[in-house]
Design a protein around this motif. Structure first.
Motif, PDB file in Angstrom:
ATOM      1  N   ALA A  85      60.986  46.809  -4.474  1.00 23.32           N
ATOM      2  CA  ALA A  85      62.409  47.182  -4.576  1.00 23.32           C
ATOM      3  C   ALA A  85      63.084  46.644  -5.833  1.00 23.32           C
ATOM      4  O   ALA A  85      64.265  46.899  -6.066  1.00 23.32           O
ATOM      5  N   ILE A  86      62.342  45.883  -6.658  1.00 23.65           N
ATOM      6  CA  ILE A  86      62.920  45.394  -7.917  1.00 23.65           C
ATOM      7  C   ILE A  86      62.088  45.836  -9.129  1.00 23.65           C
ATOM      8  O   ILE A  86      62.176  45.262 -10.207  1.00 23.65           O
ATOM      9  N   PRO A 126      64.208  58.388   0.201  1.00 23.66           N
ATOM     10  CA  PRO A 126      65.321  57.960   1.049  1.00 23.66           C
ATOM     11  C   PRO A 126      64.842  57.075   2.203  1.00 23.66           C
ATOM     12  O   PRO A 126      65.503  56.088   2.548  1.00 23.66           O
ATOM     13  N   GLU A 127      63.680  57.395   2.771  1.00 23.09           N
ATOM     14  CA  GLU A 127      63.156  56.612   3.898  1.00 23.09           C
ATOM     15  C   GLU A 127      62.817  55.192   3.451  1.00 23.09           C
ATOM     16  O   GLU A 127      63.093  54.222   4.160  1.00 23.09           O
ATOM     17  N   GLN A 128      62.207  55.086   2.273  1.00 24.00           N
ATOM     18  CA  GLN A 128      61.854  53.755   1.763  1.00 24.00           C
ATOM     19  C   GLN A 128      63.126  52.949   1.503  1.00 24.00           C
ATOM     20  O   GLN A 128      63.194  51.759   1.830  1.00 24.00           O
ATOM     21  N   LEU A 129      64.119  53.627   0.947  1.00 24.49           N
ATOM     22  CA  LEU A 129      65.376  52.940   0.664  1.00 24.49           C
ATOM     23  C   LEU A 129      66.055  52.505   1.971  1.00 24.49           C
ATOM     24  O   LEU A 129      66.683  51.447   2.036  1.00 24.49           O
ATOM     25  N   ASP A 130      65.913  53.329   3.013  1.00 29.55           N
ATOM     26  CA  ASP A 130      66.477  52.967   4.311  1.00 29.55           C
ATOM     27  C   ASP A 130      65.897  51.650   4.819  1.00 29.55           C
ATOM     28  O   ASP A 130      66.622  50.820   5.364  1.00 29.55           O
ATOM     29  N   THR A 131      64.589  51.465   4.642  1.00 29.97           N
ATOM     30  CA  THR A 131      63.980  50.222   5.130  1.00 29.97           C
ATOM     31  C   THR A 131      64.559  49.031   4.367  1.00 29.97           C
ATOM     32  O   THR A 131      64.779  47.969   4.948  1.00 29.97           O
TER      33      THR A 131
END
Ligand SMILES: *Cc1c(COP(=O)(O)O)cnc(C)c1O
Length: 426
Positions: free
Chosen positions: A45-46, A404-409
């Motif tokens: 995520a970074i 979007p799903e990965q970002l949701d987690t």
């Protein structure tokens, strides 16, 4: 879930080995994921410290690296040149804000900025009116070499090296509502003595805490620099390559800096490479029959052909693929998910700049050395997400391929983080 390596001779960056957990071994990466030797996936995520833009191991960049490695590995760049460097320089000049005409290669963000500072001082000396004063923003980060540390904010990170650092004039960070104060301070600095250059991270300060500022202020800074004949250095090492919503952050202010520093996303985050772009005037100040006016800078791997080939592949992706659309989608994904935190009492300063989202966890002991940082990192890792909060500032800067799903987690982990971290549990 994570594999911790045994004791090792490796000395890691920004790591207090006495208290840090052993490093996690990574054996592979693809898209937005890192993979451990056991096959566990970690969502990056970074962007592996802000470098990976399109995704890990992008097939086009990998292919370009492979192809170039078989043709030409490395060649001295003083007195020699090669196609990848030539093509990349032309492409960079074409893509950069109009007026930047020359490209000087190096190999990291720090060296890109170091080169920029040397170009600025060289310009003034070679034109017969030496100026050495540099103006920088409060909370700035420009790298970890002595010159770039000098331009950056002082703190625990550089206290030991303080005697080596040169003095710069610091103007307040242009926080919302405080813009005029910054501009007045800049103008006062320019009036007080001849200023060689103003250096800024356009629109968002990265390591200083993901602090967002307005493009109008940057445009106003450009006007002040013009009025006092001051060079503007844009350190777009982090903000470049789409992070702020446009290819370069300066575009949003309609500003051309005199010097532009690029690194991190220049190769899509696949190989170390940096470029410092300069105006014609700065190049001309060094262009002379007098050898003493040469720009005296080089690193062994200046314009490494394989790295340049990776840079060209990155640019091909920008040209052929709808990268800006991807970025716009990612930007609105962040917007939607950040909205829920606006009313959350446990967070403050919810903010965003293009594809970068940040918010502060309310803690008593703020600042980088706050306990919250490492505990948050551990918490996210246990959820299979790589995050590296700056103290109590949690930020998301994912590669553009994130779904979007990965970002949701990521966002549900952020939502859960406060309760767990503030209560001292895991
Ligand atoms: C990361 C960064 C640097 C330094 O880049 P390195 O490649 O780590 O040397 C300089 N300026 C800014 C704004 C950065 O974010």
């Amino acid at each position: 879930m994570t594999s911790r390596a045994p004791r090792s001779p490796v000395w890691h960056p920004f790591t207090q080995h006495a208290i840090a957990p052993a490093p996690i071994e990574i054996a592979g990466a693809q898209g937005a994921y890192l993979r451990t030797p056991e096959g566990d996936l970690i969502l990056d995520a970074i962007s592996s410290w802000w470098v990976v833009t399109h995704g890990h191991c992008h097939p086009r960049i990998v292919a370009a690296i492979r192809e170039q490695a078989e043709k030409l590995d490395q060649v001295i760049f003083a007195g020699f040149t090669h196609e990848p460097a030539e093509k990349l320089a032309r492409a960079l000049v074409e893509m950069a804000p109009p007026g930047l005409a020359h490209v000087f290669y190096s190999d990291s963000g720090s060296t890109a900025v170091e080169v920029a500072l040397k170009m600025a001082l060289g310009y003034w000396r070679n034109t017969g009116a030496p100026r050495t004063r540099v103006v920088a923003l409060e909370h700035a980060y420009h790298g970890d070499t002595v010159g770039t540390m000098s331009a950056g904010a002082r703190g625990v990170f550089n206290a030991s090296y303080e005697p080596l650092l040169f003095d710069v004039t610091r103007v307040p960070f242009p926080a919302a509502g405080g813009e005029q104060e910054t501009l007045d301070a800049l103008e006062a600095a320019c009036k007080a003595e001849p200023v060689a250059a103003l250096i800024v991270e356009p629109l968002i300060l990265g390591a200083g805490g993901m602090l967002v500022w307005k493009s109008e202020t940057l445009a106003e800074m450009r006007r002040i620099c013009d009025r006092y004949d001051v060079l503007l250095i844009a350190d777009e090492v982090m903000t470049g390559w789409g992070r702020t919503g446009t290819l370069f952050a300066c575009e949003q202010a309609g500003v051309t800096p005199d010097i532009l520093c690029l690194a991190k996303g220049l190769t899509g985050g696949h190989l170390p490479l940096a470029a410092t772009l300069s105006s014609e005037a700065i190049f001309q100040a060094h262009y002379s029959q007098d050898r003493a006016k040469t720009f005296f800078h080089s690193s062994s791997y200046t314009a490494n052909p394989i790295a340049c080939a990776a840079g060209l592949a990155n640019i091909a992706i920008w040209r052929d693929e709808p990268v800006l659309e991807r970025i716009a989608k990612l930007t609105s994904m962040h917007e939607r998910r950040l909205a829920q935190f606006g009313t959350d009492e446990t967070f403050a300063s919810v903010r965003q700049c293009g594809t970068i989202a940040a918010l502060d966890l309310k803690v008593e002991d703020a600042g980088y050395l706050a306990n919250a940082g490492p505990r948050l990192m551990e918490f996210f890792l246990n959820k299979g997400i790589l995050m590296r909060p700056l103290g109590n500032t949690i930020y998301v800067m994912a590669p553009y391929c994130v779904t979007p799903e990965q970002l949701d987690t990521v966002y549900s982990a952020i939502g859960a983080a406060s309760a767990v971290v503030l209560s001292g549990g895991r």
